[in-house]
Design an enzyme around this catalytic site. Sequence first.
Site, mmCIF file in Angstrom:
data_model
loop_
_atom_site.group_PDB
_atom_site.id
_atom_site.type_symbol
_atom_site.label_atom_id
_atom_site.label_comp_id
_atom_site.label_asym_id
_atom_site.label_seq_id
_atom_site.Cartn_x
_atom_site.Cartn_y
_atom_site.Cartn_z
ATOM 1 N N ARG A 9 0.854 -0.586 0.621
ATOM 2 C CA ARG A 9 0.267 -0.164 -0.115
ATOM 3 C C ARG A 9 1.325 1.378 0.024
ATOM 4 O O ARG A 9 0.495 2.319 -0.595
ATOM 5 C CB ARG A 9 -1.023 0.206 1.278
ATOM 6 C CG ARG A 9 -2.605 -0.529 1.210
ATOM 7 C CD ARG A 9 -2.592 -0.914 2.403
ATOM 8 N NE ARG A 9 -1.408 -2.388 2.654
ATOM 9 C CZ ARG A 9 -1.660 -3.044 2.434
ATOM 10 N NH1 ARG A 9 -2.110 -3.986 1.691
ATOM 11 N NH2 ARG A 9 -1.405 -4.365 2.679
ATOM 12 N N THR A 10 1.787 2.110 0.758
ATOM 13 C CA THR A 10 2.434 2.875 1.108
ATOM 14 C C THR A 10 3.176 3.028 -0.127
ATOM 15 O O THR A 10 3.649 4.051 -0.352
ATOM 16 C CB THR A 10 3.238 2.476 2.750
ATOM 17 O OG1 THR A 10 2.453 2.114 3.659
ATOM 18 C CG2 THR A 10 4.441 3.755 2.549
ATOM 19 N N ARG A 27 11.266 4.232 3.421
ATOM 20 C CA ARG A 27 11.018 2.867 5.137
ATOM 21 C C ARG A 27 12.233 2.024 4.601
ATOM 22 O O ARG A 27 12.768 1.675 4.308
ATOM 23 C CB ARG A 27 9.879 1.922 3.802
ATOM 24 C CG ARG A 27 9.506 0.991 4.748
ATOM 25 C CD ARG A 27 8.600 -0.194 4.669
ATOM 26 N NE ARG A 27 6.637 0.690 4.756
ATOM 27 C CZ ARG A 27 6.365 0.157 5.082
ATOM 28 N NH1 ARG A 27 5.578 -1.075 4.906
ATOM 29 N NH2 ARG A 27 4.875 1.176 5.524
ATOM 30 N N LYS A 40 25.799 -3.081 -1.309
ATOM 31 C CA LYS A 40 27.827 -3.558 -1.695
ATOM 32 C C LYS A 40 28.139 -2.424 -0.259
ATOM 33 O O LYS A 40 29.337 -2.075 -0.239
ATOM 34 C CB LYS A 40 27.570 -2.955 -3.222
ATOM 35 C CG LYS A 40 27.627 -3.093 -3.879
ATOM 36 C CD LYS A 40 27.293 -2.436 -5.332
ATOM 37 C CE LYS A 40 26.525 -2.769 -6.193
ATOM 38 N NZ LYS A 40 26.523 -1.302 -7.203
ATOM 39 N N HIS A 51 4.996 5.915 11.056
ATOM 40 C CA HIS A 51 4.238 5.840 10.046
ATOM 41 C C HIS A 51 3.265 7.069 10.448
ATOM 42 O O HIS A 51 1.960 6.942 9.679
ATOM 43 C CB HIS A 51 3.983 4.642 10.342
ATOM 44 C CG HIS A 51 3.456 3.548 8.964
ATOM 45 N ND1 HIS A 51 3.883 4.633 7.177
ATOM 46 C CD2 HIS A 51 2.813 2.855 8.213
ATOM 47 C CE1 HIS A 51 3.432 3.927 6.624
ATOM 48 N NE2 HIS A 51 2.726 2.707 6.576
HETATM 49 N N1 CP Z 1 -0.537 0.112 5.873
HETATM 50 C C1 CP Z 1 0.218 -0.329 5.782
HETATM 51 O O1 CP Z 1 1.828 -0.304 5.464
HETATM 52 O O2 CP Z 1 0.791 -1.342 4.364
HETATM 53 P P1 CP Z 1 1.962 -1.430 3.443
HETATM 54 O O3 CP Z 1 3.065 -2.544 4.569
HETATM 55 O O4 CP Z 1 1.363 -2.849 2.216
HETATM 56 O O5 CP Z 1 2.914 -0.210 3.264
#
Ligand code: CP
Length: 307
Positions: free
Chosen positions: A54-55, A104, A83, A132
């Site tokens: 999603r993100t 991320r 590396k 997040h």
């Molecule tokens: N909600 C969320 O962060 O989903 P993903 O891990 O798929 O990005």
Amino acid sequence: MLAGRHLLEPADLTVEEMEEIFSLAEKIIVDPSAFSEVCHGKILATLFFEPSTRTRLSFESAMLRLGGKTLGFAEASSSSATKGESLADTIRVVSSYTDIIAMRNPKEGAAVLASKYSSVPIINAGDGGHHHPTQTLTDLLTIRAYKGGFSGLTIGVCGDLKFGRTVHSLAKAMSRYPDNKFVLISPKELQIPEYITEQVFKKSGVEFVEEERLENVIGDLDVLYMTRVQKERFFNEQDYIRLKDSYILDKQKMKNAKPSMIVLHPLPRVNEISPEVDDDPRAAYFKQVKYGMFVRMALMAKLTGSI
Ligand code: CP
């Protein structure tokens, strides 16, 4: 003024700035074509050192829908991190190619480090069990769409409250608004960290109760925020197996919920919401996904100074 800023944790935004982002997201929802060129010429980098569906894709979709372009990687193994390149060097390089970075990383604090070496805005798309912030914006925009605002709500958070970073951020964000109450539903081993109860709820005067059984409290809730037991944060597989199916929301349990209650989940889900709940009008988790894309459109339009 949001242009040029980093977003590393939800508290980086004031209530007024969040309002600015939500009202822009709502305008985009009503007339997306009016915003289809606002980021023309801008490039988003998505640097994902940890898996995501999603993100990452919602960030990319958001930038494409704003008329910009995207580049990046979906796993650390396809970057020069393998590396031995440092995060600082990766960010110095990528920020010289792009206008904004969504990142991320499994290490807590990675986004803060990245922000020190970046010449463009960094958006933290998840750093370990830490923050997040765009999930929090997603959750709040969804609550606002269904409930009309952020006050006077009884919010149940259920499942892995220990490792679930989205719950911690939601608790902090909703504690900034008046008259909310939290019902913390988890097994003893996965209770919310004490710093949330002591430094967030008690400091802001937010009422909260802890409960082990969802059945006992579901009828009191305006919002039920389900979470996955976070397998990747457990040190011991046995503990994970024992706790992973602690809560399964099904049609039977939904019978005791208010007709106006909404069910949210940051997703991915595993077993904690039975698919038979998906058709219930109170199941808002797939709509939540779409709100996530719109709020990221609004956020990137602001941080890149395009609006
Ligand atoms: N909600 C969320 O962060 O989903 P993903 O891990 O798929 O990005």
